[in-house]
Design an enzyme around this catalytic site. Structure first.
Site, short mmCIF file in Angstrom:
data_model
loop_
_atom_site.label_atom_id
_atom_site.label_comp_id
_atom_site.label_asym_id
_atom_site.label_seq_id
_atom_site.Cartn_x
_atom_site.Cartn_y
_atom_site.Cartn_z
N ASP A 275 19.76 -16.71 -15.86
CA ASP A 275 19.20 -15.56 -15.16
C ASP A 275 20.10 -14.32 -15.16
OD1 ASP A 275 16.78 -16.74 -14.63
OD2 ASP A 275 17.37 -17.48 -12.66
N TYR B 36 11.39 -17.35 -8.49
CA TYR B 36 12.41 -17.75 -7.52
C TYR B 36 13.06 -16.58 -6.82
CZ TYR B 36 12.96 -22.74 -7.43
OH TYR B 36 12.78 -24.06 -7.17
#
Ligand code: NAG
Ligand code: NAG
Ligand code: NAG
Ligand code: NAG
Ligand code: NAG
Ligand code: CU
Length: 673
Positions: free
Chosen positions: A318, A406
């Site tokens: 990420d 998320y």
């Protein structure tokens, strides 16, 4: 009119008094919007910018040279290290790493990167890729076959890493979701529809529509209060935090001072919050002592465990593929952060190098959560009770980064006792896939996850948060020590009269080289210490800090699995390297489609000496995540982290002389949450 003239005059006077320099006060300050825009102009006016399509992928502060910064810190009359920016731009499919001197708007160097991997895509590239399916006939037909309202289909870019192929293209998959009857789009994937795109050309490379499974229902997936129907759960009464005397911290530029702590809060598009120069005031020595030169979340690796065609590539990095700072979201007062929080903005560069403001992405607040800092009651003094208690008050810096489904809550908490508690909180929504099953008794195949609701599988995965921690315990030269606890059998002998059969003793091992400090979670108990071998307490112990680990899950994927080659460092709970300015991110500089030849795991193979040197700890907070039904449709926060705690750093309890806070009288307070 007169007032306006006076105002202009005052502004003019102010303007004349303020030095005419766009450089900020502190060498570690993140780039200001004016700096970002001037960097853009500098790059555009160079030969790089001449009328061709140049895209900016990263613009950030070029780390000042550490010795130079330390020397400036020790004597502010010396010249500060030069303020420079590091820029990653692409032009004609080549990656340029450019260093710009901000003070005189010149390009110091411009190197073309020739290795594997690509930088973070720009949001414009992603938006263009996400739009492709909507003008692609086969995709529109797939939507039609499924009887979907195309206006309610939302698409998202999923980068595809390196899987052993010789690939020249920057590839991504476009996955689409159905925003019908719910805003929780991730719960309604268009299962079986997969669009492969070239991110450079913005063209579709491939299209598949294979599996025909029912789309999970919208019912029960929305998480907004306005969409819920009674009955509701019991409600708690409102609370608030009142500090009539104001907060006890000050924010001076990016320096934050609170209680006995002082630190610098930076911000970076790739890694988000950067804590630098954290030092603690020692009452007895009457000075600030250094603890953490720099700390940040260097990568967040999230591999999923469904290896089918549709899912195998979901092995996200990420920070390196999306940017934790770039994906930071505004925080909501009184909910994301308590009512006494102060909010701070951040700035990143867009595709054209223009500065973009990210509002309220940090909050800073004092926390008094009802915990006890220390206490004692003397119960054994006859006829008398002696009692002394201190409430625990700490300072929290928070940022939330939302990478697709998320939400990651990143907290740095400073305690008066000298501890720094680093916490991550996982919330948001799961990544799910559609299946024909409505009950577990129908499932005969391996579905790689948990049936969360009808037709909805939450897929198994991991989250590995790898922190970069350049500790400078009372100075840069430190050693890493394992204080192992070993069982000793008491030998029967003439000299021993004890009935005990065993005890444990401490055996300390100083890591001499990187190989000694590659730690897998072990059953053998040990304290992990960073000490300054050149300094001792009054009674002769080495001055140190201890790393107390939390969620110590490490990767259990095969070493030869492609994403795992890049994420090989997640096999270890901890690695230690000698400080090297260019070793910043655990999976290397360019992560998307990297072959994993420039990672933390590779660097440490050099087995460099780490004893009594400036060292960096790389600690991984890991979670193996088997989804559970409670994670649906939105997941209650799951937390983990670690603590850095002084260990023979002070001569005694550093909060012994902390007086209780002044009592608060605030009669007219009304609670609101
Ligand atoms: C600080 O640096 C200046 C300039 O280099 C030097 O003249 C001065 O002596 C230094 N002061 C101390 C206390 O080292
Ligand atoms: C036991 O004590 C004697 C006398 O104090 C000493 O000489 C001997 O080394 C001791 N033995 C052990 C096993 O500690
Ligand atoms: C610093 O790290 C880079 C990348 O690992 C390496 O190429 C370089 O040789 C290192 N420098 C030193 C002084 O070790
Ligand atoms: C690392 O270096 C040490 C000291 O030179 C040596 O004893 C050890 O075998 C080396 N380990 C590896 C894995 O190379
Ligand atoms: C509380 O309210 C009274 C009456 O409105 C006002 O005079 C007083 O200043 C208020 N006190 C505080 C602490 O706000
Ligand atoms: Cu998870």
């Amino acid at each position: 009119m007169a007032l306006r003239a006076l105002k202009s005059l005052l502004l003019l006077v102010f303007f004349l008094l303020v030095p005419h320099s766009i450089s900020s006060c502190h060498p570690l300050d993140p780039l200001t919007p004016a700096e970002i825009n001037s960097i853009r102009r500098t790059v555009e006016h160079s030969q790089l910018g001449s009328n061709r399509k140049l895209t900016f992928h990263y613009v950030g502060l070029d780390d000042p040279d550490k010795p130079g910064l330390l020397s400036w810190l020790s004597n502010h009359t010396k010249t500060p290290p030069p303020r420079r920016a590091f820029v990653t731009a692409r032009l004609d499919k080549q990656i340029h790493n450019i260093i710009v001197d901000i003070s005189d708007n010149t390009i110091i160097s411009d190197r073309i990167y020739g290795g594997y991997g690509y930088p973070i895509p720009t949001s414009e590239e992603e938006a263009a890729a996400n739009a492709l399916p909507f003008s692609y006939m086969p995709f529109l037909q797939s939507a039609k076959k499924r009887k979907l309202d195309i206006a309610k289909v939302v698409c998202e870019t999923f980068l595809v890493g390196w899987f052993g192929e010789r690939k020249e293209k920057r590839v991504a998959k476009i996955r689409c979701f159905y925003r019908h009857g719910t805003d929780n789009i991730y719960m309604r994937p268009l299962q079986g529809v997969l669009v492969t795109v070239d991110l450079d050309e913005i063209v579709i490379l491939g299209f598949k529509d294979r599996i025909r499974t029912p789309m999970p229902k919208a019912e029960g997936t929305d998480y907004r209060a306005s969409k819920q129907r009674p009955p509701f759960a019991p409600r708690t009464n409102g609370m608030t935090i009142v500090q009539p005397d104001g907060p006890s911290f000050t924010i001076d530029g990016h320096m934050i001072r609170w209680a006995n702590w002082a630190f610098h809060l930076g911000f970076d598009a790739r890694v988000g919050p950067i804590i630098s120069l954290a030092s603690i005031y020692d009452v007895d020595k009457d000075k600030y002592r250094s603890v953490l030169y720099k700390g940040y979340l260097s990568e967040l690796y999230v591999p999923y465990m469904d290896v089918s065609d549709e899912w195998y590539y979901r092995t996200f990095f990420d920070a390196g593929e999306h940017g934790l700072g770039q994906c930071a979201v505004p925080l909501e007062p009184t909910r994301d952060c308590p009512s006494n929080a102060v909010f701070i903005d951040g700035y990143v560069a867009g595709q054209s190098g223009n500065s973009i403001k990210l509002s309220n992405i940090f909050c800073v607040f004092e926390r008094s959560a009802g915990d006890i800092m220390w206490r004692h009651t003397e119960t054994e003094i006859p006829g008398e009770k002696v009692r002394e208690v201190r409430a625990d008050v700490s300072l929290v810096v928070r940022m939330v980064t939302v990478i697709g489904n998320y939400d990651n809550v990143l907290d740095w908490e400073f305690k008066q006792s000298g501890s720094i508690k680093v916490m991550v909180g996982l919330t948001g929504v799961l990544e799910v896939k559609g299946v024909p099953y409505t009950h577990t008794n129908q499932i005969r195949e391996n579905v790689h996850g948990t049936l969360l609701a009808e037709n909805t599988i939450g897929v198994n995965h991991d989250h590995f948060f790898t922190y970069y921690l350049d500790l400078d315990i009372d100075g840069p030269d430190n050693s890493f020590i394992k204080a192992k606890m070993q069982t000793v059998r008491v030998m029967k002998g003439r000299n021993t009269s004890t009935p005990r059969k065993s005890y444990w003793k401490v055996v300390t091992e100083t890591a001499k080289t990187e190989a000694d400090a590659r730690l897998k979670p072990s059953l053998e108990p040990a304290d992990l210490l960073v000490v300054n071998p050149n300094k001792m307490t009054k009674v002769g112990n080495h001055i140190g800090y201890r790393l107390i680990g939390g969620s110590q899950a490490t990767s259990i994927l095969s070493d030869d699995d492609y994403p795992q080659i890049l994420g090989a460092y997640t096999k270890y709970e901890l690695m230690v390297t000698p400080y090297n300015r260019s070793e910043k991110w655990a999976p290397g500089e360019f992560v998307h489609q990297s072959h994993g030849d420039d990672t933390l795991a590779v660097w440490t193979l050099r087995n460099r000496s780490i004893e009594n040197r400036d060292i960096v700890l790389w600690y991984t907070v890991g979670f193996h995540h088997i989804p559970y039904q409670e994670d649906f449709p939105v997941m209650p926060t799951l937390s983990g982290g670690f603590v850095l705690r002084p260990s023979n750093f002070f001569d005694n309890n550093p909060v012994l002389k902390v007086l209780p806070s002044k009592p608060v009288h605030w009669p007219n307070c009304t609670a609101h949450v």
